[in-house]
Design a protein around this motif. Structure first.
Motif, PDB file in Angstrom:
ATOM      1  N   GLU A  60       0.832  -1.209   0.000  1.00 42.56           N
ATOM      2  CA  GLU A  60       0.000   0.000   0.000  1.00 42.56           C
ATOM      3  C   GLU A  60       0.861   1.252   0.000  1.00 42.56           C
ATOM      4  OE1 GLU A  60      -3.327   1.384  -0.844  1.00 42.56           O
ATOM      5  OE2 GLU A  60      -3.654  -0.539   0.177  1.00 42.56           O
ATOM      6  N   ARG A  61       1.954   1.221   0.726  1.00 45.24           N
ATOM      7  CA  ARG A  61       2.849   2.376   0.771  1.00 45.24           C
ATOM      8  C   ARG A  61       3.573   2.582  -0.558  1.00 45.24           C
ATOM      9  NH1 ARG A  61       4.789   4.392   5.662  1.00 45.24           N
ATOM     10  NH2 ARG A  61       6.905   4.457   4.828  1.00 45.24           N
ATOM     11  N   GLY A  62       3.785   1.497  -1.305  1.00 46.08           N
ATOM     12  CA  GLY A  62       4.512   1.607  -2.560  1.00 46.08           C
ATOM     13  C   GLY A  62       3.639   1.887  -3.762  1.00 46.08           C
ATOM     14  N   ALA A  63       2.344   1.592  -3.675  1.00 49.52           N
ATOM     15  CA  ALA A  63       1.449   1.742  -4.824  1.00 49.52           C
ATOM     16  C   ALA A  63       0.882   3.157  -4.899  1.00 49.52           C
ATOM     17  CB  ALA A  63       0.308   0.736  -4.740  1.00 49.52           C
ATOM     18  N   PRO A  64       0.770   3.721  -6.101  1.00 47.79           N
ATOM     19  CA  PRO A  64       0.171   5.054  -6.231  1.00 47.79           C
ATOM     20  C   PRO A  64      -1.345   5.041  -6.085  1.00 47.79           C
ATOM     21  CG  PRO A  64       0.785   4.206  -8.387  1.00 47.79           C
ATOM     22  CD  PRO A  64       1.307   3.224  -7.381  1.00 47.79           C
ATOM     23  N   GLU A  65      -1.979   3.893  -6.272  1.00 49.30           N
ATOM     24  CA  GLU A  65      -3.428   3.782  -6.152  1.00 49.30           C
ATOM     25  C   GLU A  65      -3.791   2.933  -4.944  1.00 49.30           C
ATOM     26  OE1 GLU A  65      -5.295   1.634  -9.301  1.00 49.30           O
ATOM     27  OE2 GLU A  65      -3.841  -0.008  -9.245  1.00 49.30           O
ATOM     28  N   LEU A  66      -5.059   2.948  -4.596  1.00 50.96           N
ATOM     29  CA  LEU A  66      -5.540   2.124  -3.495  1.00 50.96           C
ATOM     30  C   LEU A  66      -5.609   0.668  -3.935  1.00 50.96           C
ATOM     31  CD1 LEU A  66      -8.275   4.542  -2.220  1.00 50.96           C
ATOM     32  CD2 LEU A  66      -6.617   3.458  -0.707  1.00 50.96           C
ATOM     33  N   LEU A  67      -5.004  -0.204  -3.157  1.00 47.72           N
ATOM     34  CA  LEU A  67      -5.042  -1.635  -3.429  1.00 47.72           C
ATOM     35  C   LEU A  67      -6.245  -2.255  -2.719  1.00 47.72           C
ATOM     36  CD1 LEU A  67      -1.240  -2.464  -3.070  1.00 47.72           C
ATOM     37  CD2 LEU A  67      -2.538  -1.982  -5.149  1.00 47.72           C
ATOM     38  N   PRO A  68      -6.603  -3.487  -3.049  1.00 50.31           N
ATOM     39  CA  PRO A  68      -7.766  -4.119  -2.398  1.00 50.31           C
ATOM     40  C   PRO A  68      -7.658  -4.118  -0.879  1.00 50.31           C
ATOM     41  CG  PRO A  68      -7.090  -5.405  -4.297  1.00 50.31           C
ATOM     42  CD  PRO A  68      -6.052  -4.335  -4.126  1.00 50.31           C
ATOM     43  N   TRP A  69      -8.767  -3.841  -0.236  1.00 46.83           N
ATOM     44  CA  TRP A  69      -8.853  -3.761   1.223  1.00 46.83           C
ATOM     45  C   TRP A  69      -8.616  -5.130   1.850  1.00 46.83           C
ATOM     46  CZ3 TRP A  69      -8.735  -1.419   5.645  1.00 46.83           C
ATOM     47  CH2 TRP A  69      -9.466  -1.873   6.735  1.00 46.83           C
ATOM     48  N   GLU A  70      -7.677  -5.196   2.793  1.00 47.96           N
ATOM     49  CA  GLU A  70      -7.363  -6.450   3.482  1.00 47.96           C
ATOM     50  C   GLU A  70      -8.237  -6.588   4.724  1.00 47.96           C
ATOM     51  OE1 GLU A  70      -5.474  -9.120   3.218  1.00 47.96           O
ATOM     52  OE2 GLU A  70      -4.633  -8.663   1.251  1.00 47.96           O
ATOM     53  N   GLY A  71      -9.537  -6.668   4.505  1.00 47.00           N
ATOM     54  CA  GLY A  71     -10.468  -6.696   5.625  1.00 47.00           C
ATOM     55  C   GLY A  71     -10.332  -7.924   6.501  1.00 47.00           C
ATOM     56  N   GLU A  72     -10.138  -9.084   5.883  1.00 48.53           N
ATOM     57  CA  GLU A  72     -10.030 -10.323   6.658  1.00 48.53           C
ATOM     58  C   GLU A  72      -8.806 -10.292   7.569  1.00 48.53           C
ATOM     59  OE1 GLU A  72      -9.604 -15.152   5.862  1.00 48.53           O
ATOM     60  OE2 GLU A  72     -10.184 -13.801   4.237  1.00 48.53           O
ATOM     61  N   SER A  73      -7.685  -9.813   7.040  1.00 43.96           N
ATOM     62  CA  SER A  73      -6.466  -9.741   7.845  1.00 43.96           C
ATOM     63  C   SER A  73      -6.609  -8.712   8.963  1.00 43.96           C
ATOM     64  CB  SER A  73      -5.270  -9.382   6.959  1.00 43.96           C
ATOM     65  OG  SER A  73      -5.069 -10.360   5.963  1.00 43.96           O
ATOM     66  N   VAL A  74      -7.219  -7.570   8.658  1.00 39.97           N
ATOM     67  CA  VAL A  74      -7.415  -6.531   9.669  1.00 39.97           C
ATOM     68  C   VAL A  74      -8.292  -7.044  10.805  1.00 39.97           C
ATOM     69  CG1 VAL A  74      -8.487  -4.288  10.110  1.00 39.97           C
ATOM     70  CG2 VAL A  74      -7.034  -4.599   8.104  1.00 39.97           C
ATOM     71  N   ASP A  75      -9.390  -7.707  10.464  1.00 39.17           N
ATOM     72  CA  ASP A  75     -10.287  -8.240  11.493  1.00 39.17           C
ATOM     73  C   ASP A  75      -9.582  -9.287  12.348  1.00 39.17           C
ATOM     74  OD1 ASP A  75     -12.287  -6.618  10.547  1.00 39.17           O
ATOM     75  OD2 ASP A  75     -13.258  -8.178   9.345  1.00 39.17           O
ATOM     76  N   ALA A  76      -8.786 -10.148  11.705  1.00 39.90           N
ATOM     77  CA  ALA A  76      -8.090 -11.200  12.447  1.00 39.90           C
ATOM     78  C   ALA A  76      -7.051 -10.609  13.393  1.00 39.90           C
ATOM     79  CB  ALA A  76      -7.432 -12.176  11.477  1.00 39.90           C
ATOM     80  N   VAL A  77      -6.302  -9.610  12.933  1.00 48.00           N
ATOM     81  CA  VAL A  77      -5.289  -8.984  13.782  1.00 48.00           C
ATOM     82  C   VAL A  77      -5.945  -8.250  14.948  1.00 48.00           C
ATOM     83  CG1 VAL A  77      -3.515  -7.184  13.861  1.00 48.00           C
ATOM     84  CG2 VAL A  77      -3.555  -8.806  11.968  1.00 48.00           C
ATOM     85  N   CYS A  78      -7.062  -7.576  14.695  1.00 45.46           N
ATOM     86  CA  CYS A  78      -7.778  -6.893  15.780  1.00 45.46           C
ATOM     87  C   CYS A  78      -8.252  -7.895  16.833  1.00 45.46           C
ATOM     88  CB  CYS A  78      -8.968  -6.120  15.216  1.00 45.46           C
ATOM     89  SG  CYS A  78      -8.533  -4.632  14.291  1.00 45.46           S
ATOM     90  N   SER A  79      -8.738  -9.043  16.389  1.00 51.66           N
ATOM     91  CA  SER A  79      -9.178 -10.076  17.330  1.00 51.66           C
ATOM     92  C   SER A  79      -8.008 -10.600  18.151  1.00 51.66           C
ATOM     93  CB  SER A  79      -9.844 -11.228  16.573  1.00 51.66           C
ATOM     94  OG  SER A  79     -11.005 -10.796  15.900  1.00 51.66           O
ATOM     95  N   GLN A  80      -6.859 -10.785  17.510  1.00 48.53           N
ATOM     96  CA  GLN A  80      -5.681 -11.263  18.227  1.00 48.53           C
ATOM     97  C   GLN A  80      -5.206 -10.230  19.247  1.00 48.53           C
ATOM     98  OE1 GLN A  80      -2.992 -12.158  15.036  1.00 48.53           O
ATOM     99  NE2 GLN A  80      -3.823 -14.207  14.700  1.00 48.53           N
ATOM    100  N   ILE A  81      -5.267  -8.958  18.884  1.00 50.93           N
ATOM    101  CA  ILE A  81      -4.873  -7.905  19.826  1.00 50.93           C
ATOM    102  C   ILE A  81      -5.787  -7.918  21.046  1.00 50.93           C
ATOM    103  CG2 ILE A  81      -4.793  -5.403  20.155  1.00 50.93           C
ATOM    104  CD1 ILE A  81      -3.794  -5.143  17.297  1.00 50.93           C
TER     105      ILE A  81
END
Length: 250
Positions: A60-81
């Motif tokens: 995401e930091r390297g791309a000039p456009e918005l890449l697909p949203w990593e919703g599954e990974s975000v939700d999983a990491v939030c649950s682990q936190i």
């Protein structure tokens, strides 16, 4: 102390007699022990969300456009936190917690803060792109295909608020033929009122597989993209390889 989804997990110390010390945090400690006893395959699977999120953050930091949203990974990491914070709070409030366990708690807290920082940085990077290209995203639904539902709503609301501000602050005082916010310049996109992502921007990519020869658009010149090689190319030329995850942005 074993890894759990990229975080530390706590394992209760056994007493000399082989039993576990009873106390208010027994349930949390047994849950931590169960995590430590999980098969290696399950441990690797639990690490995946944080690893995927880290990869998405770099891309995401390297791309000039918005890449697909990593919703599954975000939700999983939030649950682990949340799970790790619950264990930390339970053991930290237990008067019977040993000094050695407090050291482990400090390590767990450090890893949790690292995960929180990664999550915040990923979200801020996407938010910055949304605000920068809000007018472009609001033009067509296809421009918002990689956004989450909340991001789509935010992009449209931000574009509407920006347009209202420009209108009341400046455009109302200009002639009617100069009040457009989506006017296009004749002869090409340069000079358009609505600016989209710069797909011609050079990016560093690492090949995750053999991608063959790639036309880089310079007098028929091609580049050979072999596995594990790193190249500096225009984003537009490797956009399809990024989408299919055959190359990774650096």
């Amino acid at each position: 102390m074993a890894g759990q989804g990229g975080f530390y997990s706590l394992q209760d110390d056994e007493e000399e007699g082989g039993g576990s010390k009873a106390g208010p945090s027994t349930t949390s400690r047994r849950a931590a022990e169960d995590m430590d006893l999980a098969p290696a395959s399950q441990a690797r699977a639990s690490v995946a969300p944080l690893v995927r999120l880290q990869g998405a953050w770099v891309s995401e930091r390297g791309a000039p456009e918005l890449l697909p949203w990593e919703g599954e990974s975000v939700d999983a990491v939030c649950s682990q936190i949340e799970e790790q914070v619950s264990i930390i709070d339970s053991l930290g409030a237990d008067a019977s917690t040993k000094e050695e366990e407090h050291v482990r708690l400090a390590l767990v807290e450090l890893d949790v803060e690292r995960a929180r920082w990664l999550l915040r940085s990923y979200l801020r990077c996407r938010l910055e792109k949304i605000e920068r290209h809000a007018a472009h995203l609001a033009l067509e639904a296809s421009h918002r295909r990689n956004l989450s539902q909340l991001e789509r709503g935010y992009a449209l609301k931000y574009a509407d608020m920006a347009a209202s501000h420009y209108t009341s602050a400046v455009l109302d005082f200009l002639p009617d033929n100069m009040r457009g916010l989506d006017d296009r310049a004749p002869g090409g996109p340069r000079g358009d009122m609505v600016v989209g992502p710069d797909l011609e921007r050079p990016v560093f990519v690492q090949c995750l597989a053999d991608c063959g020869s790639l036309d880089i658009g310079l007098d028929g010149e091609t580049a050979l993209l072999s596995k594990n090689t790193i190249h500096l190319l225009r984003y537009r030329a490797v956009r399809h390889l990024v989408e299919t995850e055959r190359v990774a942005l650096l």
